[in-house]
Design an enzyme around this catalytic site. Structure first.
Site, PDB file in Angstrom:
ATOM      1  N   ASP A 295      -7.798  -3.655   2.948  1.00 28.63           N
ATOM      2  CA  ASP A 295      -6.679  -4.559   2.684  1.00 28.63           C
ATOM      3  C   ASP A 295      -6.909  -5.963   3.238  1.00 28.63           C
ATOM      4  OD1 ASP A 295      -5.085  -2.554   1.452  1.00 28.63           O
ATOM      5  OD2 ASP A 295      -4.586  -1.773   3.425  1.00 28.63           O
TER       6      ASP A 295
ATOM      7  N   ASP B 212      -2.815  -1.503   5.677  1.00 25.88           N
ATOM      8  CA  ASP B 212      -3.183  -1.037   7.005  1.00 25.88           C
ATOM      9  C   ASP B 212      -4.668  -0.760   7.145  1.00 25.88           C
ATOM     10  OD1 ASP B 212      -3.402   1.152   5.408  1.00 25.88           O
ATOM     11  OD2 ASP B 212      -1.962   2.401   6.487  1.00 25.88           O
TER      12      ASP B 212
ATOM     13  N   ASP C 148       0.859  -1.171   0.000  1.00 27.60           N
ATOM     14  CA  ASP C 148       0.000   0.000   0.000  1.00 27.60           C
ATOM     15  C   ASP C 148       0.903   1.230   0.000  1.00 27.60           C
ATOM     16  OD1 ASP C 148      -2.255   1.526   0.083  1.00 27.60           O
ATOM     17  OD2 ASP C 148      -2.658   1.230   2.203  1.00 27.60           O
TER      18      ASP C 148
END
Length: 915
Positions: free
Chosen positions: A636, A632, A331
């Site tokens: 996800d 996070d 990410d």
């Protein structure tokens, strides 16, 4: 009245139609209707499917292929008359199973974590005054009140007012989104709707009312929870390899045991009973009783090492999986970056200034800082102890921090509107809120000689409203240069805001409308901001490139922003960088996606959905990649579970991500992943090292049985079953565990990751263990055995079952036992390196191995000197002159392997120079 099913509600339809379909009104539902709907739709909570029962988990640990071999070993030990050692093996099985079972009980509870982020209460309007109720009691059709600081309780559509919502946990985008009431919304993905609020997100500004259209598992959060429940963890590469090793060992052990029965009866003239007993001995010799607990404990040790370096691993096999990682899908927000917007540059008519500023700000720069301060609603408080508390939009907070660095005091919570302006206590500031269609906001603040309009917004929008630069007119050349600057900065992944202002007369301060305020402006500056990369990320990515690991950015953020951050930290610097948007990815056929992923370029996937992340992960794994997915946010969680190893952020990550992942970075530092990858490679190498060590002793344990059988019994058995078990469970285990603590060899992170299909036990390992180390040990041990017999007067074919040669045979078997142990010293030292010379890591650097040697010596002395142990293991105390024969054996074994590794290094160097 029938309430439509929640999943059939289209949140993009007209508000009035939605209210009619939901059987609601702007004043909410009646209490009687609420109770009825609660029965139909159930509570507003997230549920989970029942997981596997603990008994099944424990049973799987007790029936692992290597555990089954240990059960067989225990049974054979019992049959052979060694009940104490049989019990000891069972204890090993139970301890190992219990250890692994405890690790498995840390399995992810993502849905419970998802439930934790739903607020406890919600403010609802139900045909009466607003009231606060438990969030679990919300039903479709309820009208809720949302204000700054609230966390949204259900998916709802705004029917009044506007709010700023932080969607980062759902979409991954770091910038809050402005949502406002619309008569009819547009089309597109629901997460991009401009009038929809989602369960689990946070309101950071504004005030509004919304009608609930989805609760519980029917929300977007519930949809992600369902994905997380349906996706399980596959076995890690090491788990699959260990099972293959177990079946290999089983096949070899059973084949040799069965082959010995006809050999013993036909060639050695043994009875069927004796042949079966010796076959049992062969089976026991081939079963490495210490392998499974050694692997488990080595992985557990790796877990502890990672914990000291900022990584918490919830599944011990994940340590090794990291070492085989070929692709890291990361990410952006909070992973590569700090998730803290920062002003880096400001353009003014006097030129571009970098921040932080080194020196005194110019008058034009201080004016820009004042305009930024007067045109925001965020606050920064500093208490008496110096603790800083920030509240508001991250972008505005970045502007306030920059203004503070330029000498302009930011507003504080609780200050009057006057203190935000330059107009004194009686001043009143007017605000025209941010309009997503106009892409700007503005304020009118009183000044000593009238008032000033302050405007900030998208540069291309604000620039069109400007007619002047400082004290001169804005020319076409100026506009072209500014557009070029804007394009250049946007291409670098910077977030841009333009600030402009103009003076107005005292009469206009309280009467001017928005259209009048936001025209004929003077462009004061263009502010460039970025979410800065985390410290050490660029260096970590360089290490990944050297280690043959590709980096892919998978984010919900804008493509330009993601590209700028990726290029800024070095992603794509080796093989190029491609950017794929969410819509392009959704329209891409599977074959085209596979071709894209097969190229060696690094990729940025922008504006991705949770389903898209899953699709990328599955495609990579189908192509044979070992995928580590970092993240996070709530969005996800499914991909974290589906990847080979999910890596979540510990500080800024959501509970959902932490529970869905197999590893959590306690310091949220991407660089820690590289440390973990190195630790994983080290663990894998060390697993191979003690497999070499353990397998090497199978040859000198098995060959004596074959000698006995093939000689027709004319050569007595050089080793007893009890002595084999003493080696496998007594002298072998501690040095093997010590090899799990071995230092990493030089160049660990300069070699390509191994293939997913590569076996932990390959031909090279088998040749080195069974052939080289085992072969040299066998020659030495057999020579020692026959030499001891010859020294005692034995000749080929002489019986040793009774008579004067029986004590000679006992001494010879003792020397065989001691010879194997002596060779273990050399094998352990040789196994410490796979490629490099031992001097590269230090001959005496592994202190645990030295303690293992000390224990081994102590154990051996007890076995051959204590009468009770002599009776149990069939040993005797050898004379000193025979013990001298043991001294060169470790050096010979170790030296042979050093020569082999030297020859391999030289051959590889010649091959590289030839190319």
């Amino acid at each position: 009245m029938t309430v439509p099913d929640e999943m059939e509600v289209d949140p993009q339809e007209d508000i009035q139609q939605l209210l009619r379909d939901l059987g609601s009104s702007p004043n909410g539902l009646s209490l009687r209707e609420v109770e009825r709907r609660r029965l139909i739709h159930g509570p507003n909570t997230l549920t989970r499917t029942r997981g596997s029962r603990w008994f099944g988990q424990l049973l799987r640990q007790l029936t692992h292929p290597l555990a089954l071999l240990l059960w067989v070993a225990a049974l054979l030990a019992w049959i052979s008359g060694s009940q104490p050692l049989s019990v000891a093996i069972v204890v090993v099985i139970v301890i190992n199973a219990a250890f692994a079972f405890v690790q498995e009980r840390h399995a992810e509870r993502a849905v419970e974590a998802l439930a934790d982020i739903i607020p406890v209460t919600a403010r609802v309007i139900r045909e009466g005054p607003e009231e606060e109720i438990p969030a679990s009691e919300l039903v479709p059709g309820d009208v809720i009140h949302l204000a700054e600081g609230d966390r949204v309780s259900a998916d709802a559509r705004l029917i009044g007012g506007s709010v700023e919502v932080d969607l980062s946990t759902l979409t991954g985008e770091s910038v809050p989104v402005h949502l406002q009431t619309q008569a009819a919304a547009g089309t597109g993905p629901i997460v991009e709707a401009t009038d929809i609020v989602f369960s689990g997100t946070n309101v950071v500004g504004g005030d509004g009312r919304a009608v609930v259209f989805a609760t519980g598992m029917h929300t977007e959060l519930g949809h992600i929870a369902s994905l997380s429940q349906r996706i399980g963890h596959d076995e890690s590469p090491l788990e699959r390899q260990v099972k293959r090793v177990a079946w290999l060992i089983a096949a070899v052990a059973v084949a040799m045991g069965l082959a010995f029965i006809p050999l013993g009866t036909a060639l050695a003239g043994l009875s069927l009973r004796d042949s079966v007993n010796f076959a049992i001995g062969l089976l026991v010799a081939n079963v490495p009783e210490g392998l499974l607990p050694t692997i488990t404990l080595a992985l557990a040790l790796g877990v502890r090492i990672l914990a000291r370096n900022g990584s918490l691993v919830k599944r011990i096999s994940a340590v090794e999986t990291l070492g085989s990682t070929t692709v890291i899908c990361t990410d952006k927000t909070g992973t590569l970056t700090q998730n803290r917007m920062t002003v880096t540059q400001i353009w003014t008519p006097a030129g571009v200034v970098g921040l932080p500023l080194d020196g005194t700000p110019s008058a034009s720069l201080r004016h820009v800082a004042q305009v930024m301060t007067d045109c925001c609603s965020a606050t920064i408080d500093v208490d008496e102890s110096g603790t800083i508390t920030e509240f508001g939009d991250p972008t505005e907070l970045a502007l306030l921090r920059a203004a503070s660095g330029l000498g302009v005091t930011p507003p504080r919570a609780g200050d009057s509107t006057a203190s935000r302006t330059t107009g004194g206590p009686a001043a009143v500031r007017r605000t025209f809120a941010f309009d997503p269609a106009l892409r700007r906001m503005s304020t009118v603040v009183p000044t000593a000689d009238g008032g000033r309009v302050n405007v900030k917004g998208a540069p291309e929008e604000v620039l069109e409203l400007c007619t002047h630069l400082a004290d001169r007119a804005l020319t076409a050349t100026d506009r072209a240069e500014l557009h070029a600057l804007i394009a250049r900065w946007a291409g670098q992944g910077l977030r841009l805001l333009a600030v402009a202002s103009k003076s107005v007369g005292p009469a206009q301060v309280g009467t001017i409308d928005r259209a009048g305020a936001e025209r004929d402006l003077t462009l004061d500056g263009i502010v460039a901001m970025m979410d800065p990369p985390r410290t050490g990320v660029r260096e970590a990515i360089d290490v990944c490139h050297r280690a043959g690991i590709r980096i892919m950015v998978v984010t919900g953020d804008h493509a330009l922003t993601a590209r700028g951050i990726a290029e800024g930290v070095g992603i794509g610097s080796h093989h190029g960088l491609e950017v794929i948007s969410g819509p392009d990815l959704d329209a891409m056929p599977e074959t085209e996606l596979d071709r894209l992923l097969e190229r060696r370029t690094e990729l940025v996937f922008a504006r991705t959905s949770p389903e898209a992340k899953l699709r990328i992960t599955d495609a990579l794994r189908d192509l044979g990649e070992v995928v580590a997915m970092t993240g996070d946010g709530v969005n996800d969680a499914p991909a974290l579970r589906r990847s080979d190893i999910g890596v979540a952020m510990g500080r800024n990550g959501t509970d959902v991500a932490r529970e869905a992942a197999t590893m959590v970075l306690t310091d949220d530092n991407f660089a820690t992943i590289v440390t973990a990858v190195a630790a994983g490679r080290r663990v894998y190498d060390n697993v191979r090292k003690f497999i070499v060590y353990i397998f090497a002793h199978a040859t000198p344990e098995v060959v004596p049985f074959l000698m006995y059988a093939l000689s027709g019994g004319n050569i007595p058995l050089p080793l007893t079953v009890m002595q084999i078990l003493a080696i496998d469970l007594g002298t072998e285990t501690l040095p093997a565990l010590a090899l799990g603590r071995e230092k990493a060899e030089p160049g660990l992170m300069n070699r390509a990751p191994r293939r997913r299909t590569q076996n932990v036990v390959d031909r090279e390992l088998l040749f080195r263990s069974w052939g080289l180390l085992g072969g040299v040990s066998t020659i030495l041990v057999v020579a020692l055995f026959l030499g001891t017999l010859w020294r005692g007067g034995w000749h080929f074919g002489d019986p040793v079952d009774s008579g004067p040669l029986h004590s000679t045979w006992e001494l010879a078997t003792t020397m065989t036992f001691l010879g194997i142990v002596a060779c273990q010293f050399g094998t352990a030292m040789a196994s410490r390196c796979q490629r490099a010379p031992l001097s590269s890591i230090g001959v005496f650097s592994n202190r645990l191995l030295l303690w293992g040697f000390a224990f081994e010596l102590t154990f051996v002395v007890v076995v051959v000197t204590v009468p009770a142990c002599q009776d149990l293991f069939g040993t005797t105390t050898p004379p000193a002159d025979l013990l001298v024969w043991l001294l060169p054996m470790p050096v010979v074994v170790w030296g042979a392997d050093e020569l082999y590794r030297w020859a391999r290094r030289r051959g590889q160097a010649d091959a590289r120079s030839a190319h």
